[in-house]
Motif scaffolding. Structure first.
Motif, PDB file in Angstrom:
ATOM      1  N   PHE A 186      40.533  41.154  34.017  1.00 35.68           N
ATOM      2  CA  PHE A 186      40.367  42.078  35.134  1.00 35.68           C
ATOM      3  C   PHE A 186      38.994  41.962  35.803  1.00 35.68           C
ATOM      4  N   LEU A 187      38.221  40.938  35.442  1.00 29.95           N
ATOM      5  CA  LEU A 187      36.923  40.725  36.074  1.00 29.95           C
ATOM      6  C   LEU A 187      37.097  40.419  37.557  1.00 29.95           C
ATOM      7  N   PRO A 188      36.065  40.654  38.387  1.00 27.47           N
ATOM      8  CA  PRO A 188      36.214  40.566  39.846  1.00 27.47           C
ATOM      9  C   PRO A 188      36.647  39.189  40.342  1.00 27.47           C
ATOM     10  N   THR A 189      37.480  39.208  41.357  1.00 24.36           N
ATOM     11  CA  THR A 189      37.918  37.996  42.042  1.00 24.36           C
ATOM     12  C   THR A 189      37.143  37.869  43.356  1.00 24.36           C
ATOM     13  N   HIS A 190      37.565  36.912  44.177  1.00 23.05           N
ATOM     14  CA  HIS A 190      36.978  36.762  45.508  1.00 23.05           C
ATOM     15  C   HIS A 190      38.023  36.118  46.415  1.00 23.05           C
ATOM     16  N   PRO A 191      38.150  36.576  47.672  1.00 22.22           N
ATOM     17  CA  PRO A 191      39.222  36.074  48.543  1.00 22.22           C
ATOM     18  C   PRO A 191      39.005  34.661  49.072  1.00 22.22           C
ATOM     19  N   VAL A 192      37.767  34.151  49.042  1.00 19.82           N
ATOM     20  CA  VAL A 192      37.490  32.827  49.597  1.00 19.82           C
ATOM     21  C   VAL A 192      37.324  31.792  48.495  1.00 19.82           C
ATOM     22  N   VAL A 193      36.558  32.120  47.465  1.00 21.01           N
ATOM     23  CA  VAL A 193      36.325  31.203  46.343  1.00 21.01           C
ATOM     24  C   VAL A 193      36.835  31.877  45.068  1.00 21.01           C
ATOM     25  N   PRO A 194      37.911  31.404  44.475  1.00 19.94           N
ATOM     26  CA  PRO A 194      38.448  32.050  43.270  1.00 19.94           C
ATOM     27  C   PRO A 194      37.444  32.003  42.122  1.00 19.94           C
ATOM     28  N   VAL A 195      37.170  33.169  41.542  1.00 18.91           N
ATOM     29  CA  VAL A 195      36.232  33.224  40.417  1.00 18.91           C
ATOM     30  C   VAL A 195      36.832  33.958  39.221  1.00 18.91           C
ATOM     31  N   SER A 196      38.079  34.385  39.312  1.00 19.07           N
ATOM     32  CA  SER A 196      38.715  35.095  38.214  1.00 19.07           C
ATOM     33  C   SER A 196      40.220  34.928  38.334  1.00 19.07           C
ATOM     34  N   GLY A 197      40.933  35.546  37.418  1.00 20.59           N
ATOM     35  CA  GLY A 197      42.387  35.407  37.394  1.00 20.59           C
ATOM     36  C   GLY A 197      43.083  36.293  38.401  1.00 20.59           C
ATOM     37  N   LYS A 198      44.409  36.193  38.425  1.00 22.54           N
ATOM     38  CA  LYS A 198      45.215  36.903  39.413  1.00 22.54           C
ATOM     39  C   LYS A 198      45.195  38.410  39.223  1.00 22.54           C
ATOM     40  N   ASP A 199      44.828  38.871  38.019  1.00 27.49           N
ATOM     41  CA  ASP A 199      44.827  40.305  37.763  1.00 27.49           C
ATOM     42  C   ASP A 199      43.459  40.943  37.953  1.00 27.49           C
ATOM     43  N   GLY A 200      42.483  40.169  38.391  1.00 25.99           N
ATOM     44  CA  GLY A 200      41.140  40.699  38.560  1.00 25.99           C
ATOM     45  C   GLY A 200      41.048  41.722  39.674  1.00 25.99           C
ATOM     46  N   ILE A 201      40.039  42.566  39.578  1.00 24.15           N
ATOM     47  CA  ILE A 201      39.799  43.522  40.652  1.00 24.15           C
ATOM     48  C   ILE A 201      39.328  42.767  41.897  1.00 24.15           C
ATOM     49  N   ASN A 202      39.467  43.403  43.040  1.00 21.59           N
ATOM     50  CA  ASN A 202      38.958  42.820  44.277  1.00 21.59           C
ATOM     51  C   ASN A 202      37.426  42.740  44.211  1.00 21.59           C
ATOM     52  N   PRO A 203      36.801  41.972  45.095  1.00 19.06           N
ATOM     53  CA  PRO A 203      35.354  41.743  44.972  1.00 19.06           C
ATOM     54  C   PRO A 203      34.542  43.018  45.151  1.00 19.06           C
ATOM     55  N   VAL A 204      33.400  43.069  44.479  1.00 23.57           N
ATOM     56  CA  VAL A 204      32.465  44.183  44.644  1.00 23.57           C
ATOM     57  C   VAL A 204      31.265  43.769  45.478  1.00 23.57           C
ATOM     58  N   SER A 205      31.101  42.480  45.734  1.00 21.46           N
ATOM     59  CA  SER A 205      29.999  41.965  46.539  1.00 21.46           C
ATOM     60  C   SER A 205      30.533  40.924  47.509  1.00 21.46           C
ATOM     61  N   ALA A 206      29.739  40.597  48.524  1.00 23.41           N
ATOM     62  CA  ALA A 206      30.200  39.678  49.561  1.00 23.41           C
ATOM     63  C   ALA A 206      30.355  38.261  49.046  1.00 23.41           C
ATOM     64  N   ALA A 207      29.433  37.811  48.205  1.00 28.01           N
ATOM     65  CA  ALA A 207      29.440  36.424  47.737  1.00 28.01           C
ATOM     66  C   ALA A 207      30.111  36.320  46.376  1.00 28.01           C
ATOM     67  N   PRO A 208      30.722  35.193  46.069  1.00 27.76           N
ATOM     68  CA  PRO A 208      31.476  35.054  44.812  1.00 27.76           C
ATOM     69  C   PRO A 208      30.631  35.286  43.564  1.00 27.76           C
ATOM     70  N   TRP A 209      29.364  34.836  43.591  1.00 29.27           N
ATOM     71  CA  TRP A 209      28.478  35.009  42.440  1.00 29.27           C
ATOM     72  C   TRP A 209      27.263  35.849  42.811  1.00 29.27           C
ATOM     73  N   GLY A 210      27.472  36.815  43.682  1.00 32.07           N
ATOM     74  CA  GLY A 210      26.402  37.736  44.034  1.00 32.07           C
ATOM     75  C   GLY A 210      25.198  37.017  44.615  1.00 32.07           C
ATOM     76  N   SER A 211      24.027  37.459  44.190  1.00 33.28           N
ATOM     77  CA  SER A 211      22.778  36.866  44.681  1.00 33.28           C
ATOM     78  C   SER A 211      22.426  35.652  43.837  1.00 33.28           C
ATOM     79  N   ALA A 212      23.135  34.572  44.078  1.00 32.81           N
ATOM     80  CA  ALA A 212      23.098  33.414  43.184  1.00 32.81           C
ATOM     81  C   ALA A 212      21.725  32.757  43.116  1.00 32.81           C
ATOM     82  N   SER A 213      20.970  32.757  44.203  1.00 29.81           N
ATOM     83  CA  SER A 213      19.735  31.970  44.230  1.00 29.81           C
ATOM     84  C   SER A 213      18.643  32.532  43.341  1.00 29.81           C
ATOM     85  N   ILE A 214      18.784  33.773  42.867  1.00 27.38           N
ATOM     86  CA  ILE A 214      17.779  34.315  41.949  1.00 27.38           C
ATOM     87  C   ILE A 214      18.220  34.214  40.483  1.00 27.38           C
TER      88      ILE A 214
END
Length: 937
Positions: free
Chosen positions: A731-759
């Protein structure tokens, strides 16, 4: 190992650089608190039942040189490709003077949230610049000092629509299908638990027969089309709703502002104002609105004020932080911002000024027009819609099938299966336009000179949509256009502030520890700073390697096998974790479980997050020692057994103590069908000593900007990834553009698939250099430092909460409540007096009013701890002078600024820190508005 072999080891051992006290200091400090060794101290501080004694699988600690070499190899796996994807993320130029003197400057990135205005005037002025920029460009009179990203800002705007609506009038919110898909995804996340019906459709044809909460449109749309929303605004207002516009800030230098076509709220990202893409973040978002809605706004607002002498000053105004006041009635859990990035974006506007920003926008628009003209000459059929920097090509309109095959092999359709989108930006060159045209010429030579197309390229912005109003007229945006002037301005602001470059910042619950230079270096490497978050995964293999390793390390440290890196703030982590629990219950047909038990001592974001996740909060009492009252917990768990969804526990407790009954607390919740969410704000007291995944909690969020060394940046950026037990991984978060979790995951909580990735490379570097032994040692020192301060201050102040062995965890609370009666002195007076000694005050009046919560962290040396303690002891003597009648209750050094000048401290006191006369009264809005002071000191 013999001495000769030891001499072959590298000398740059990071653990010794991260930890403050030296070995001889440690012995002295242990002796002071009555212990002969760390084993004895930790054995008494932590319950034996939760200790983790197995060696952690983290590999051997690396030196700074080794870590940087390994990180270089990982970074090299990312392809620094030129992106034309757009969709809310654009390449930009970070002016080197801003990169070196703000982004890479610890005077800016190690500062804390500017709650204490007297030692934060520099940051506050920079934030006021940011707000003025947003107000001017959006045409709306009030804005906040940044939010997390554009998508969550849109979700916050939807929450404002709820707060502004008449109770019970509507639960429907319209979203244009032309909005960015990540924003639609985050809105779905936010809407479902609150029972809001999202209507997603074509704003041009939508008909509203019943009232609305509001509507969201994209300006320009995700496919680049610029729509005139004037009539749509009227339609929404007729349906009793508010119009929210997600606007591209650079385009607003050429396009009519949202305020001018009657929008109620504008949101968006300031990323393209000098902030690198960074694979999705961090970037400062904005939210501006009408004057009438300013008290409904989430987050922080910097406002102009007068001090007691009538001079202009700045402070956080209308700082609702409503989760601290309204708690379970709050409509937002926002507790942080993206201050460092907001400062960069605002400074970019200062540097370029209105004319410079307009020239950038005009150049981008001209290059887009040149590209479209060239494609038309190549035979492509393009629509005649208005655009700024983005347009799409409908492949179905191409006559020759070979065109379709070749183009699809070279481009990634980004809007749907038939359209290819192209976005240009500030960094686009005429050669890149030529390269794009060569691709679409399918191997044939171009039958025209690209430079010559500039004569035929016309502006696509019709007169009614052209910007005619002025913006950025304040002198600050029209003064510092040479690097010399901007450099001096940045330095002048920095000098007004206190950061970790000045002194320790002993904030309880906030963990202001060293942000090592070696950890920070990779943030600006192009391989990490330039990739687009929606780039093909085969182009970002380095990031995938880093994510995989960091997730594995965090899993090992926490005992949770599942990790999501998507939440880009601690509050986002709370929200995501509770949504995962909610989804788990729904999956197993227990949708009725919606009660969340929360201790009375909890941080205010806990109940706010629970309500936003669709849960009902039931408050659990604490006992006299600050622990969860087990009798009350058991009674309420039984009372709500059939509907119990979760309990939120902070560990160590909000009162700074390792509760000995933590396992029993978890067992009680589990017995009644609930899941345990652990607030990981205090993880710095646990790393290497115990793992929450082993002693009961099911979910935990981690503040990487606390425990794992991402800097606070003046109040942001941060990251709040969550760890979960195995049964919650699906049930970990998914993302509509870049899949990052399974089909049962919650919808995204942030805009980017891995949040603030550069830090994330910062935390990766910290763990790599510390290793298992170093991380454990850091935790031991954090506990030692806190207990050392508690022991030194004990003769002068009452330490409010301790464990059964008379010890605190990694922070201690000193009680100042009696001083109100004996001397007329409050916690705020002590906090301001500490500024005179050159310190940032500890956390004031949380979790108990008129107290101070002190957290020294492991990075502070014994000398700095002693300097702080001596200052606190001296202040206690000053209070005693008031109590004894030697000093007046209203005219004394704690009420009025008198710099401390003793021989032991004079060399550390800086008169620039003294602005104690500033007892502010605030307003928000244009810089010309100033209110009279509410009170004087």
């Amino acid at each position: 190992m013999n001495k000769s072999l030891q001499s072959l080891n590298f000398a740059d051992t990071f653990v010794d650089r991260h930890v403050g006290p030296r070995s001889e200091d440690i012995e002295s400090m242990l002796e002071k608190i009555g212990y002969a060794s760390f084993d004895e101290l930790i054995g008494d501080a932590l319950p034996a039942s939760i200790r983790y004694y197995q060696p952690l699988n983290l590999g051997k600690p690396q030196t700074e040189s080794e870590m940087l070499a390994d990180l270089r190899q990982i970074a090299a796996q990312n392809q620094v490709s030129r992106s034309f994807i757009g969709m809310g993320y654009y390449n930009c130029i970070t002016p080197p003077v801003i990169q070196r003197n703000i982004l890479e400057n610890p005077g800016w990135y190690t500062a804390y949230t500017p709650y204490q205005a007297e030692i934060a005037q520099g940051r506050l002025e920079a934030l006021l610049n940011f707000q003025t920029m947003i107000i001017d460009l959006t045409g709306l009179p009030v804005t906040n000092a940044s939010l997390l990203d554009e998508s969550t800002a849109a979700a916050e705007a939807m929450g404002m629509c709820i707060a502004a609506s008449k109770r019970g009038t509507s639960k429907t919110f319209f979203v244009s299908e032309t909005c960015h898909p990540q924003t639609i995804g985050v809105l779905k996340t936010r809407a479902e638990p609150l029972g809001i019906e999202l209507l997603i459709g074509d704003h041009r044809t939508a008909v509203f027969d019943t009232p609305l909460l509001g509507a969201l449109v994209q300006y320009p749309a995700s496919d680049g089309t610029v729509y005139d929303y004037s009539d749509f605004a009227e339609k929404i207002h007729d349906a009793d709703g508010l119009l929210v516009v997600a606007a591209d800030l650079l385009s607003l230098t050429l396009l009519k502002s949202p305020g001018e076509f009657d929008a109620d709220i504008a949101v968006g990202s300031t990323q393209r104002f000098g902030v690198p893409i960074g694979y999705g973040g961090p970037h400062a978002a904005f939210l501006s609105t009408r004057e009438e809605f300013k008290r409904k706004m989430p987050g922080r607002i910097a406002g102009l004020s007068q001090d007691v002498e009538g001079q202009t000053a700045i402070r956080l105004a209308l700082q609702t932080r409503e989760q601290h006041i309204r708690r379970e009635q709050a409509t937002s859990n926002i507790c942080t911002a993206q201050v460092l990035l907001a400062v960069m974006a605002g400074m970019c506007a200062v540097y370029h000024g209105p004319d410079g920003l307009r020239r950038i926008a005009e150049r981008v628009h001209l290059l887009t027009s040149v590209l479209r003209e060239g494609l038309t000459r190549l035979g492509y059929v393009l629509d005649d819609s208005c655009y700024f920097d983005t347009f799409s090509i409908d492949l179905n309109l191409l006559k020759e099938s070979s065109y379709i095959r070749n183009i699809e092999a070279n481009q990634q359709p980004v809007f749907d299966h038939s359209r290819v989108g192209i976005s240009l930006d500030e960094t686009t060159t005429i050669q890149e336009v030529r390269d794009l045209l060569d691709i679409f010429a399918l191997g044939s030579p171009l039958p025209f000179a690209v430079e010559g197309l500039t004569l035929q390229a016309q502006s696509a912005i019709p007169e009614p949509l052209q910007r005619k109003s002025a913006y950025l007229t304040h002198p600050v945006f029209n003064t510092y256009h040479s690097e010399t002037e901007l450099l001096r301005y940045i330095h002048k602001l920095q000098e007004k502030d206190l950061s970790l470059t000045t002194s320790m910042i002993p904030l309880g619950s906030c963990t202001m520890k060293l942000n090592g230079t070696a950890e920070m270096l990779a943030v600006t490497w192009p391989e990490f700073s330039q990739p687009h978050p929606f780039a093909p995964l085969e182009q970002t293999k380095g990031y995938q390697i880093l994510f995989e390793q960091l997730e594995a390390w965090l899993a090992e440290l926490t005992g949770f096998p599942g990790i999501s890196l998507q939440p880009n703030a601690g509050s986002q982590g709370e929200y995501a974790g509770l949504l995962v629990i909610r989804k788990y219950h729904q999956f197993y047909s227990e949708r009725h479980r919606d009660v969340c038990l929360i201790p009375r001592s909890a941080h205010g974001t806990n109940p706010a997050s629970a309500v936003m996740a669709g849960m009902r909060v039931v408050v659990v009492d604490c006992d006299d020692e600050g622990n969860v009252d087990l009798l009350d917990l058991r009674a309420k768990a039984e009372q709500h057994s059939q509907k119990l969804a979760a309990a939120i526990i902070t560990y160590p407790s909000t009162h700074g103590v390792f509760e000995e009954k933590i396992q029993e607390i978890c067992e009680i919740v589990h017995q009644h069908g609930g899941q345990v969410y652990m607030d990981g704000a205090n993880m710095n007291a646990m790393v290497g000593l115990c793992r929450p995944g082993d002693f009961g909690p099911d979910v935990c969020h981690l503040n990487l900007h606390k425990t794992f060394c991402i800097p606070h940046g003046g109040g942001g950026p941060g990251m709040g990834p969550i760890g979960v037990k195995a049964h919650l991984i699906p049930f970990l978060p998914t993302h509509p553009v870049v899949p990052v979790s399974g089909k049962d995951g919650i919808n995204p909580v942030s805009a980017a698939p891995w949040g603030s990735a550069s830090i994330l490379p910062i935390s990766w570097a910290y763990i790599a250099m510390m290793g298992a032994r170093g991380l454990k040692h850091a935790t031991e020192i954090a506990i030692l430092n806190a207990n050392y301060i508690a022991k030194r201050l004990e003769p002068y102040y009452s330490v409010l909460y301790k464990g059964s062995k008379d010890l605190v965890a990694h922070e201690c609370i000193i009680d100042l409540r009696d001083f109100k009666k004996t001397a007329g002195i409050g916690a705020g007076d002590v906090a301001k007096r500490l500024m005179d000694y050159g310190f940032h005050a500890p956390t004031v009046s949380f979790p108990v009013m008129e107290t101070m919560m002190i957290e020294p962290t492991e990075s502070e040396s014994k000398a700095e701890l002693d300097r702080f303690c001596e200052a606190m002891i001296s202040i206690r003597k000053e209070i005693a002078e008031i109590e004894d009648g030697q000093a007046d209750r209203s005219d004394n050094v704690l009420k009025k600024c008198t710099p401390y000048r003793s021989a032991s401290h004079a060399d550390r006191v800086d008169s620039r820190l003294f602005s104690r006369k500033s007892s502010f009264s605030c307003t928000v809005g244009p810089r010309t508005q100033v209110l009279a002071p509410r009170r004087t000191n």
